[in-house]
Design an enzyme around this catalytic site. Structure first.
Site, PDB file in Angstrom:
ATOM      1  N   CYS A 111      13.779  10.890   6.207  1.00 38.62           N
ATOM      2  CA  CYS A 111      13.741  10.415   7.594  1.00 38.62           C
ATOM      3  C   CYS A 111      15.078  10.590   8.295  1.00 38.62           C
ATOM      4  CB  CYS A 111      13.324   8.947   7.633  1.00 38.62           C
ATOM      5  SG  CYS A 111      14.362   7.852   6.642  1.00 38.62           S
ATOM      6  N   GLU A 132       9.694  16.777  15.119  1.00 41.41           N
ATOM      7  CA  GLU A 132      10.216  16.634  13.758  1.00 41.41           C
ATOM      8  C   GLU A 132       9.516  17.614  12.822  1.00 41.41           C
ATOM      9  OE1 GLU A 132       9.343  12.876  11.857  1.00 41.41           O
ATOM     10  OE2 GLU A 132      11.279  12.894  10.837  1.00 41.41           O
ATOM     11  N   GLU A 184      10.071   1.849  10.655  1.00 41.39           N
ATOM     12  CA  GLU A 184      11.036   2.947  10.583  1.00 41.39           C
ATOM     13  C   GLU A 184      10.238   4.233  10.719  1.00 41.39           C
ATOM     14  OE1 GLU A 184      12.713   5.841   8.281  1.00 41.39           O
ATOM     15  OE2 GLU A 184      13.834   4.306   7.203  1.00 41.39           O
ATOM     16  N   LYS A 237       0.856  -1.185   0.000  1.00 43.24           N
ATOM     17  CA  LYS A 237       0.000   0.000   0.000  1.00 43.24           C
ATOM     18  C   LYS A 237       0.891   1.234   0.000  1.00 43.24           C
ATOM     19  CE  LYS A 237      -3.005   3.048   2.477  1.00 43.24           C
ATOM     20  NZ  LYS A 237      -2.182   4.144   1.891  1.00 43.24           N
TER      21      LYS A 237
END
Length: 545
Positions: free
Chosen positions: A316, A414, A282, A209
């Site tokens: 990331c 973040e 992750e 997906k």
């Protein structure tokens, strides 16, 4: 426009599997589509969908319409798993060499079709072309690494038995079955495939997906798998809202691989725990970079530009916190600001762009909010600091902040955009403590002329990857080195042995010969215990494990 661009006329990039009609006849209009619509139809036909519903996708480059992507229902997801399980049985029976050969064919296809892939990545994500190329390169590296190391990771291996000569023991790697992969939009090509390639090599099937914003790139990647010789039903693609379709993927999979936010990762971990299946996650990061007093300032400044502003910070492992030693702080800041201000910005397919666009209005709003909040609370802007709608609807300038404090949104949360906070430090113990501050632990970098010193310092930093004299590429590009997060940055690893063993079950098989591990005929339990004790003492004296 590159010679192989899918944005050209219908016959300029022939695709033997492309359809003849528009991407979605019900949504035909006079809009100037960025991509040839028969080309798009050839990709979207790969989605498992019976709903008749579609999702419109537009490009960050001028808002150009790209496609209407078919949407999957939970029933479609269930059907995708049925197909994948059927294909997985025969695939697991193929030889490891045959599976590895398909990966090597994919390696060559990726390099041969790189212009087409790069164009599509840029159209969907708005990133700079050089950043899109790195996706192709990383994926090719991944395919080649696992193909060349297939036997090293997956061959049945002998291990020491209980008694020498009498006990033979071996460990085999058995595929999990069907792996569910939920991938993000920020690296739409490499994230769509890099976690799935070792799953396929290990004998699994995949239900994938991809993120709704970058479906076309993921669908082209799936088409390349077909052309490389993987059975078509082995890799199923579904599309739709994360809570509904993503939840159905987790509910049907034998193992789940997710890349995305920590908040969503927690939900997936709970779902997997309820089903007693494994997962690798992750997740987010607030990645630190340390510039030590003996660093090459110019080299560190250049590395910081790449570490902070690659893919407009939507990476990331990108740097968001930059700690610089007092002794070199002023010189480093001058060099870093100068290099940052020299970057060329834009939303274009051209190679000349250094930093591209953010992907969406939501991402632009989030970055703007972090910068505005910091400035309102006293942070100083050394470079950038504002959106550039004149260059593209979601372009935001590469931004350097000084004086960021704990009450500001960008201090610990973040940003996932082209924003970095600068801090001085006085001693290395302080720098390590501040780098470890917070709940994340994904990636870090250390800059020093003394490599051994940098590596020793790296072992004190609580991050899954630490690069010395490089921002992130040294670890991410070393496919034998596992990559993943500590603490709230995730669990599990991609790349290396860990990256493929997560998709297998370790099965131990032991054969006992001649003498049973039990009292021999007529021997009492007490005598057997004495014999066994003597044997254990002897094996210890002989140095046996």
């Amino acid at each position: 426009m590159s010679e192989q661009s899918p944005a050209s006329s219908p016959d300029r990039h022939p695709d033997p599997l492309a359809g003849d009609g528009p991407a979605d006849p019900e949504h035909d209009s006079t809009a100037a589509y960025a991509l040839d619509r028969s080309y798009v139809a050839g990709l979207t036909g790969r989605v498992v969908s019976t709903t008749g519903e579609t999702h419109a996708v537009s490009s960050p480059i001028g808002g150009a319409p790209l496609a209407y992507v078919p949407q999957s229902s939970t029933q479609d997801v269930a059907e995708a798993f049925v197909r994948a399980r059927r294909a997985q049985v025969s695939w697991a029976a193929t030889s490891l060499d045959e599976r590895a050969a398909a990966l090597l064919r994919l390696h060559d296809l990726l390099l041969d079709r790189q212009d087409e892939l790069i164009d599509l990545v840029v159209w969907e994500s708005g990133k700079a072309r050089k950043d899109a190329y790195l996706e192709v390169a990383h994926l090719a590296l991944t395919a080649r690494y696992y193909a060349r190391t297939a036997h090293e990771h997956l061959d049945t291996r002998r291990v020491g038995g209980m008694f020498p000569l009498l006990t033979r023991a071996e460990v085999s790697r058995v595929p999990k079955g069907v792996v569910g992969i939920i991938s993000p939009w920020n690296y739409p090509l490499t994230m769509a495939l890099c976690d799935g390639l070792p799953a396929l090599l290990a004998g699994n099937a995949v239900v994938a997906k991809p993120d709704a914003q970058t479906m076309l790139t993921a669908l082209l990647a799936a088409r390349l798998l077909d052309q490389a010789g993987f059975p078509a039903e082995l890799w199923q693609v579904v599309a739709g809202p994360g809570p509904e379709v993503g939840g159905a993927v987790v509910a049907g999979a034998d193992y789940v691989c997710f890349t995305g936010s920590t908040a969503t990762g927690r939900l997936i971990a709970r779902q997997c725990a309820d089903r007693l299946i494994g997962c690798s996650l992750e997740l987010g990061g607030k990645n630190p970079m340390l510039v030590l007093r003996d660093a090459d300032v110019q080299r560190a400044a250049e590395g910081a530009v790449r570490g902070v502003f690659s893919n407009a910070g939507q990476l990331c492992v990108s740097t968001e916190r930059l700690f610089v030693a007092d002794q070199v702080y002023d010189r480093f800041v001058d060099a870093f600001v100068s290099r940052t201000q020299a970057l060329t910005l834009g939303a274009s397919l051209d190679w000349s762009v250094d930093m591209g666009s953010l992907i969406s209005q939501a991402q632009l709003d989030a970055v703007t909010a972090h910068v505005d909040d910091a400035v309102a609370k006293g942070a100083r802007v050394l470079a950038g600091g504002k959106a550039r709608p004149d260059l593209g609807p979601f372009v935001f300038e590469p931004t350097i902040l000084e004086g960021v404090s704990a009450d500001m949104e960008c201090f610990a949360r973040e940003t996932f955009g082209p924003v970095v906070s600068l801090y001085r430090f006085h001693g290395e113990d302080e720098a390590v403590a501040r780098a470890n501050d917070g709940s994340y632990g994904l990636n870090a970098s250390i800059w020093t002329r003394d490599g051994a010193r940098g590596r020793a310092l790296a072992r004190r930093i609580r991050c899954g990857t630490v690069n010395v004299n490089e921002a992130y590429g040294a670890t991410f590009g070393s496919l034998g080195a596992p990559m993943g997060g500590m603490r709230e940055s995730g669990v599990g690893r991609r790349q290396g042995a860990e990256g493929i063993h997560r998709y297998t079950e370790a099965q131990s098989v032991a054969t006992q010969r001649l003498v049973p591990i039990a009292p021999m005929l007529g021997m009492s339990e007490e005598t057997n215990a004495k014999v066994l004790t003597a044997s254990l003492r002897l094996l210890n004296k002989l140095g046996r494990a």
